[in-house]
Design a protein around this motif. Structure first.
Motif, mmCIF file in Angstrom:
data_model
loop_
_atom_site.group_PDB
_atom_site.id
_atom_site.type_symbol
_atom_site.label_atom_id
_atom_site.label_comp_id
_atom_site.label_asym_id
_atom_site.label_seq_id
_atom_site.Cartn_x
_atom_site.Cartn_y
_atom_site.Cartn_z
ATOM 1 N N HIS A 251 1.974 3.754 -16.260
ATOM 2 C CA HIS A 251 1.691 4.462 -15.004
ATOM 3 C C HIS A 251 2.585 3.949 -13.882
ATOM 4 O O HIS A 251 2.882 4.678 -12.935
ATOM 5 N N LEU A 252 3.016 2.703 -14.004
ATOM 6 C CA LEU A 252 3.925 2.146 -12.998
ATOM 7 C C LEU A 252 5.235 2.920 -12.979
ATOM 8 O O LEU A 252 5.745 3.283 -11.918
ATOM 9 N N GLU A 253 5.782 3.172 -14.162
ATOM 10 C CA GLU A 253 7.033 3.925 -14.230
ATOM 11 C C GLU A 253 6.856 5.358 -13.741
ATOM 12 O O GLU A 253 7.735 5.913 -13.074
ATOM 13 N N ALA A 254 5.706 5.946 -14.073
ATOM 14 C CA ALA A 254 5.414 7.296 -13.585
ATOM 15 C C ALA A 254 5.348 7.306 -12.058
ATOM 16 O O ALA A 254 5.863 8.220 -11.406
ATOM 17 N N PHE A 255 4.731 6.288 -11.482
ATOM 18 C CA PHE A 255 4.636 6.154 -10.025
ATOM 19 C C PHE A 255 6.041 6.073 -9.416
ATOM 20 O O PHE A 255 6.343 6.735 -8.418
ATOM 21 N N VAL B 285 0.220 9.080 -9.081
ATOM 22 C CA VAL B 285 -0.558 8.158 -9.912
ATOM 23 C C VAL B 285 -1.597 7.442 -9.047
ATOM 24 O O VAL B 285 -1.283 7.003 -7.934
ATOM 25 N N THR B 286 -2.808 7.313 -9.534
ATOM 26 C CA THR B 286 -3.868 6.661 -8.768
ATOM 27 C C THR B 286 -3.745 5.133 -8.861
ATOM 28 O O THR B 286 -3.148 4.600 -9.800
ATOM 29 N N LYS B 287 -4.358 4.461 -7.904
ATOM 30 C CA LYS B 287 -4.378 2.998 -7.925
ATOM 31 C C LYS B 287 -5.180 2.480 -9.118
ATOM 32 O O LYS B 287 -4.909 1.395 -9.640
ATOM 33 N N LYS B 288 -6.158 3.280 -9.547
ATOM 34 C CA LYS B 288 -6.959 2.901 -10.714
ATOM 35 C C LYS B 288 -6.076 2.819 -11.955
ATOM 36 O O LYS B 288 -6.188 1.885 -12.751
ATOM 37 N N ASP B 289 -5.184 3.812 -12.107
ATOM 38 C CA ASP B 289 -4.270 3.815 -13.259
ATOM 39 C C ASP B 289 -3.287 2.654 -13.173
ATOM 40 O O ASP B 289 -2.959 2.027 -14.187
ATOM 41 N N LEU B 290 -2.809 2.368 -11.971
ATOM 42 C CA LEU B 290 -1.897 1.232 -11.789
ATOM 43 C C LEU B 290 -2.609 -0.081 -12.092
ATOM 44 O O LEU B 290 -2.022 -0.984 -12.699
ATOM 45 N N ALA B 291 -3.862 -0.167 -11.691
ATOM 46 C CA ALA B 291 -4.646 -1.375 -11.960
ATOM 47 C C ALA B 291 -4.875 -1.545 -13.457
ATOM 48 O O ALA B 291 -4.889 -2.669 -13.971
ATOM 49 N N ASN C 148 0.824 -1.213 0.000
ATOM 50 C CA ASN C 148 0.000 0.000 0.000
ATOM 51 C C ASN C 148 0.860 1.267 0.000
ATOM 52 O O ASN C 148 0.639 2.198 0.792
ATOM 53 N N ILE C 149 1.843 1.290 -0.872
ATOM 54 C CA ILE C 149 2.768 2.426 -0.944
ATOM 55 C C ILE C 149 2.069 3.637 -1.559
ATOM 56 O O ILE C 149 1.436 3.530 -2.604
ATOM 57 N N ALA C 150 2.183 4.773 -0.887
ATOM 58 C CA ALA C 150 1.536 6.001 -1.360
ATOM 59 C C ALA C 150 2.360 6.634 -2.475
ATOM 60 O O ALA C 150 3.599 6.518 -2.503
ATOM 61 N N PRO C 151 1.706 7.297 -3.414
ATOM 62 C CA PRO C 151 2.447 7.951 -4.503
ATOM 63 C C PRO C 151 3.237 9.154 -4.003
ATOM 64 O O PRO C 151 2.960 9.687 -2.924
ATOM 65 N N GLY C 152 4.214 9.556 -4.792
ATOM 66 C CA GLY C 152 5.009 10.737 -4.450
ATOM 67 C C GLY C 152 6.433 10.422 -4.042
ATOM 68 O O GLY C 152 7.300 11.296 -4.045
ATOM 69 N N LYS C 153 6.693 9.164 -3.678
ATOM 70 C CA LYS C 153 8.041 8.777 -3.274
ATOM 71 C C LYS C 153 8.779 8.165 -4.462
ATOM 72 O O LYS C 153 8.307 7.220 -5.085
#
Length: 209
Positions: free
Chosen positions: A164-168, A174-180, A103-108
């Motif tokens: 989106h994974l690379e962007a994260f 990046v939202t979890k929806k985009d990662l999904a 459950n890693i939050a985006p931004g890091k």
């Protein structure tokens, strides 16, 4: 006369308020559209074009007549491309699963894993070139164009990513929806790519003397 004048003023005030609200709503919608457009253009998903190119390679391989030497080269090239695609897909899956599991939050930012994905995609590009050099000119041109597009996103166009994974991993929100979405549509295409390449490898292998 007094009441008529007062009503007229009220109407003008209401008209100004309505106009102001309409302008605000318009600006809000416009800003949201621009934001969405910016978010979408940040990611260049090449899995669709990659799958299309592989389908064209498959058709081309079935139509062409190759010498024994080229058949052997093509078999080895397809084997390498299949392996490179498999490793790339597995690497993406492991990283994506880890993000969801913890459950890693985006931004890091995670530059090491971002570089890892670039490295794996660079190997895919290498595998593409190994196959692309052996097919017909129209398919070669398509493959060269795709290879160039991938290279630009990876190494030249800052702020752009292949998923989106690379962007994260680059620290983008990046939202979890985009990662999904990456984990469903993109993975399905990559799996189909691998399946098609494996089929070609098998067919070419039967022709090798």
């Amino acid at each position: 006369m007094y009441f008529l004048t007062d009503t007229s003023k009220n109407k003008k005030m209401i008209s100004r308020k309505v106009a102001g609200c309409s302008l605000f709503v318009f600006l809000l919608i416009f800003s949201s559209a621009v934001f969405a457009q910016t978010a979408n253009t940040m990611v260049t998903d090449v899995t669709f074009d990659l799958l299309t190119w592989i389908k064209h390679v498959s058709n081309d391989v079935d139509k062409q007549s190759f010498s024994s030497e080229k058949l052997e080269q093509l078999k080895q090239g397809l084997e390498a491309l299949k392996e490179d695609l498999t490793v790339y897909k597995k690497t993406r899956k492991v990283l994506a699963d880890s993000l969801f599991r913890h459950n890693i939050a985006p931004g890091k930012k995670d530059p090491d894993n971002l570089d890892l994905l670039k490295e794996k995609m660079s190997k895919v590009m290498e595998g593409m070139r190994g196959v692309n050099d052996l097919v017909s000119e129209p398919v070669q041109q398509e493959g060269d164009k795709l290879n160039e597009q991938i290279y630009k996103v990876l190494y030249e166009e800052q702020g752009r990513y292949l998923s989106h994974l690379e962007a994260f991993l680059a620290g983008v929100d990046v939202t979890k929806k985009d990662l999904a979405l990456d984990g469903s549509v993109c993975f399905t295409r990559l799996e189909e790519c691998i399946h098609l390449v494996a089929g070609m490898e098998e067919r070419v292998g039967k022709k090798v003397k």
